[in-house]
Design an enzyme around this catalytic site. Sequence first.
Site, PDB file in Angstrom:
ATOM      1  N   CYS B  45       0.991  -0.925  -0.122  1.00  0.00           N
ATOM      2  CA  CYS B  45       0.492   0.137   0.369  1.00  0.00           C
ATOM      3  C   CYS B  45       0.896   0.792  -0.177  1.00  0.00           C
ATOM      4  O   CYS B  45       0.604   1.878   0.835  1.00  0.00           O
ATOM      5  CB  CYS B  45      -0.976  -0.203   1.368  1.00  0.00           C
ATOM      6  SG  CYS B  45      -2.012   0.874   0.905  1.00  0.00           S
ATOM      7  N   GLY B  46       1.286   1.349  -0.869  1.00  0.00           N
ATOM      8  CA  GLY B  46       2.513   2.586  -1.447  1.00  0.00           C
ATOM      9  C   GLY B  46       1.913   3.602  -2.026  1.00  0.00           C
ATOM     10  O   GLY B  46       0.245   3.430  -1.704  1.00  0.00           O
ATOM     11  N   ALA B  47       2.308   4.146  -3.008  1.00  0.00           N
ATOM     12  CA  ALA B  47       1.268   5.293  -4.040  1.00  0.00           C
ATOM     13  C   ALA B  47       0.770   4.925  -4.975  1.00  0.00           C
ATOM     14  O   ALA B  47      -0.796   4.718  -4.855  1.00  0.00           O
ATOM     15  CB  ALA B  47       2.091   6.565  -3.608  1.00  0.00           C
ATOM     16  N   ARG B  76       3.060   0.092  10.390  1.00  0.00           N
ATOM     17  CA  ARG B  76       4.381   1.194   9.115  1.00  0.00           C
ATOM     18  C   ARG B  76       3.139   2.179   8.766  1.00  0.00           C
ATOM     19  O   ARG B  76       1.565   2.026   8.672  1.00  0.00           O
ATOM     20  CB  ARG B  76       4.663   0.101   8.369  1.00  0.00           C
ATOM     21  CG  ARG B  76       5.767  -1.094   9.147  1.00  0.00           C
ATOM     22  CD  ARG B  76       7.023  -0.743   8.762  1.00  0.00           C
ATOM     23  NE  ARG B  76       7.757  -1.755   9.506  1.00  0.00           N
ATOM     24  CZ  ARG B  76       8.525  -2.942   8.784  1.00  0.00           C
ATOM     25  NH1 ARG B  76       8.060  -3.292   7.731  1.00  0.00           N
ATOM     26  NH2 ARG B  76       9.038  -4.175   9.677  1.00  0.00           N
ATOM     27  N   SER B  78       2.253   2.134   5.293  1.00  0.00           N
ATOM     28  CA  SER B  78       1.266   1.003   4.025  1.00  0.00           C
ATOM     29  C   SER B  78      -0.093   0.550   5.249  1.00  0.00           C
ATOM     30  O   SER B  78      -0.953   0.539   4.604  1.00  0.00           O
ATOM     31  CB  SER B  78       1.884   0.152   3.942  1.00  0.00           C
ATOM     32  OG  SER B  78       2.535  -0.638   4.634  1.00  0.00           O
ATOM     33  N   HIS B 132       4.345  -4.314 -13.796  1.00  0.00           N
ATOM     34  CA  HIS B 132       5.371  -4.117 -14.588  1.00  0.00           C
ATOM     35  C   HIS B 132       5.643  -5.858 -15.070  1.00  0.00           C
ATOM     36  O   HIS B 132       5.908  -6.995 -13.426  1.00  0.00           O
ATOM     37  CB  HIS B 132       6.478  -3.486 -13.385  1.00  0.00           C
ATOM     38  CG  HIS B 132       7.814  -3.092 -14.476  1.00  0.00           C
ATOM     39  ND1 HIS B 132       7.849  -3.426 -15.351  1.00  0.00           N
ATOM     40  CD2 HIS B 132       8.820  -3.370 -13.604  1.00  0.00           C
ATOM     41  CE1 HIS B 132       9.013  -2.539 -16.219  1.00  0.00           C
ATOM     42  NE2 HIS B 132       9.622  -2.980 -15.050  1.00  0.00           N
ATOM     43  N   GLU B 389       6.625   4.538 -25.272  1.00  0.00           N
ATOM     44  CA  GLU B 389       8.100   4.699 -23.957  1.00  0.00           C
ATOM     45  C   GLU B 389       9.094   5.653 -24.161  1.00  0.00           C
ATOM     46  O   GLU B 389      10.067   5.291 -23.443  1.00  0.00           O
ATOM     47  CB  GLU B 389       8.928   3.605 -24.259  1.00  0.00           C
ATOM     48  CG  GLU B 389       7.751   1.950 -23.400  1.00  0.00           C
ATOM     49  CD  GLU B 389       7.408   1.844 -22.124  1.00  0.00           C
ATOM     50  OE1 GLU B 389       8.329   3.019 -21.199  1.00  0.00           O
ATOM     51  OE2 GLU B 389       5.823   1.120 -21.859  1.00  0.00           O
TER      52      GLU B 389
END
Lengths: 491, 493
Positions: B45-47, B76, B78, B132, B389
């Site tokens: 649960c970052g950005a 934390r 997150s 990714h 890209e």
Amino acid sequence: MSKPVVHITNLNLKYRNKPVLQDLNWTINANENWLVCGTSGSGKTSLAKAIARIGHSYSNIETSFNAQSSLPALAYYVANWFQFKDLEGQSNFYYQQRYNKQSTETTATVKAELESFGKKHALQFNEVDRVLAALGFSELKNSTLIQLSSGEHKKLQLVKALWLKPQLLILDLPYNGLDVLSRKNLNLLLEEISEAGSQLILISNETELPSCINRIATIEEGKLVEISADERSWNDIETFDKQVPTFLSEAVVNASSEEIIKMINVNISYGEKQVLKDINWEVKAGEKWVLHGHNGSGKSTLLSLICGDHPQAYANDFHLFGNKRGSGESIWEIKERIGLISPELHWYFDPSATVWQSIVSGFYDSSGLFCDPGYSKKAQTDELIHYFGLDEYKNTLMNELPLGKQRLALLARTIVKNPELLILDEPCQGLDQQQTLHFNKLVDELCKNGTTLIYVGHFESQIPGCIEKRILLENGEVNSVEILHKKPILT
Amino acid sequence: MSNYFNTLPLREKLNQLGVCDFMDSSEFLDGVNALKGKKLVIVGCGAQGLNQGLNLRDSGLNVAYTLRKEAIEGKRDSWKNATENNFTVGTYEELIPTADVVINLTPDKQHTAVVNAVMPLMKQGATLLYSHGFNIVEEGMQIRKDITVIMVAPKCPGSEVRAEYVRGFGVPTLIAVHPENDPEGKGLAQAKAYCVGTGGHRAGVLKSSFVAEVKSDLMGEQTILCGLLQTGSILSFDKMVEKGIDAGYASKLVQYGVEVITEALKHGGVSGMMDRLSNVAKVKAFEISEELKDIMRPLFQKHQDDIMSGEFSRTMMEDWAAGDKNLLAWRAATGETAFEKTPAGDVKIGEQEYFDNYTLMVAFVRAGVELAFETMVQAGIKPESAYYESLHETPLIANTIARKKLFEMNRVISDTAEYGCYLFDYACKPLLADFMTKVDTDLVGKNFNEGKDGSVDNRTLIAINEVLRSHEVEVVGARLRKAMTAMKSIKTA
């Protein structure tokens, strides 16, 4: 006799190549405190900025300050608008952002903001606390700028100005967003700094003013005209006889249920701080409510729940249009049925959209337009543009218009889809008296067709006639719910 | 585990590199239906994790977060992000077994550990979503055969993903289905529904493959997007200071210039950007960018070759194993550059001045965009992917430099991109040493048009315009930009 503080000779000013001020003359002598009132777009803000030398310095405006005074020798302008940046220097915010919690804070705190202001102007820190307390702002020192409500941002601007005590203080619509008590306290504080030697130019259409105001003027056809207190605007309300567009007189659909909003013991808190406490509230289809409460009582948070803008809606027992929130509906399905205007929506609205795009975007509840709306939506938009008298601004960018005109465009956006539920949070901020009257008449008209209404306004005089129920919030709790005696709808 | 791409026969390599389809908006008429009522569990649960989750929930989907036990017990960031926004949070053991879709939004480096922990807990027939393809393609992670593996990659930072969604729009997004893991044939429908959930379908969706995404993404970020912007910024700043331009002015010109210049690139492609120069400056920028292309071509080719062969990922993973030794050293060195340490001066620079006084950067950007694009296409990547890209992302990265210089850019991009960026930067600066000795302040720091009469030869100008406009990146770009219905301007402060 000493030199006048401000001496303006034959000032000509253009706003986007249209002349606003034409050969304007004005002399402000010592001990004078002026009120400048009048219609939206008459050039009040342009004049104020010119005196404060914002953006450009004019040779035909002379200012002379008292060298003996201990007060800063400058003209300080408190804008009718405010901007702030995040810690990375960006101001790309969205109005719902204050409700989302993110572990990394991206904007400065009120305290840090005041410290940097104090440092810049070499001010004494012990003096700011009194101002903070008087405007009920002390508890917000550790809040970040993004968390502040509209009224709180206005107060922060005022706190800075009152702390600075410049020799000439120019306030542009300072009462916007302030509750009754804060307006009273602001007047007391203004009287106090005037006593201490600051002179005021107050741009406002309000009637409750600091007692030190001793000259009144309006701008008419580009020139400053002094008037007496009795002559203030009320007498020149034009008759307004444009027909309300027909698509707005069609009855709104209440397909889902009689019950528009139902909250059962709704609680919202940020960490330790509880913002809403055990709220119980039911709104039935077709009801007209006013939502009252002082600055910081929780009004905006309550409305954000209804508009699908608050993430904590999902953790509460809360029903909208007959469905429990979090039962598989999307916020776009909710927004589709609501017409919203609020000070926050206006501040964070895409300033690079044209008036036309802004109004059409009301069909999609987006800030800016992202698709081709098709014939009928375009036609409705054009009708509304005409109704609001915005024809000549149709292709003008929002940020090139004065505040009052921007607001009219956003009001048109709010009603363009003839929504089931209208949420009008201080809709008339920045409008002059005439525009306010006209808009309220339109709201009354819309409400005849079964539209449900929730109205927030700090000014008794600005509330439309159709309101029948009132909910009062105090410190995040429902203080009272009552049925009002219906005022007759003016026709 | 071995590099997945290298296990493929050439035919299949080319086949997967060539998946590239800009999807029509009618493909998304089913909305979020393919995921409606399903249980979505986000790992991390970052950005990206938080903001994608907020969007998905607001689109009517059922979202929960799973974190490692230590992150929950230690409360934390997150954990705070998820709980303070009223999401359900639980350990892998608690939430993964019930999940229909597991969304892996942890950093690249943690993928192997995360997937190894999560996979045994996943129920039969569930879906694993990546943003990714590095773990699958470069590390060769094998996923259980009953599991569907898809990718949805919003091409913007997490904060933008949220900001654009609540404005009623979205960010351009790339999707893919892993051909080794689509047992029920449901992968594409789920990926499309996920795009609708995050709002990406409104801003343009490119159907790609894991292989094409990784090989083009690595190439773009290492060369034009981060590498060359870093090299160009540092060299430009140093040149101005060397020639006696005020350091505060130089710092501001470099920090904000690249954003202003690439804003023109975003709207009108390379020719749109070049058109912002006067005719004389355009001729000059064309000439030096041709020279720059010749000098840098071998370096661009080396990067693409190392990416294709797996050499790049092999050396980077060695550095992971060594505790990021190189990465941390390079990061520290970037923080010590004179450009980084000189605050932007309190001077006003007008929008056009950024073009007139920074012709060198216009030349760098043209050379870098065209070289990256050409090199990718020569290596078998489709023009549409190569466009995304290279040209498409350049303004987004430039925006991060405007915020807080190179430090900010390197903070926002992934560690993988950052590593490749430094590799390129260290190789590129010596290559350009000779070239830079010939550069004077007319190209960087002062108005190029000053003291010139502005006259150019008609035939030269026509020939240059023809070359610029007929480049394939322009032809493809014009089509893609038109398809992305609303090109929104990045709001500059």
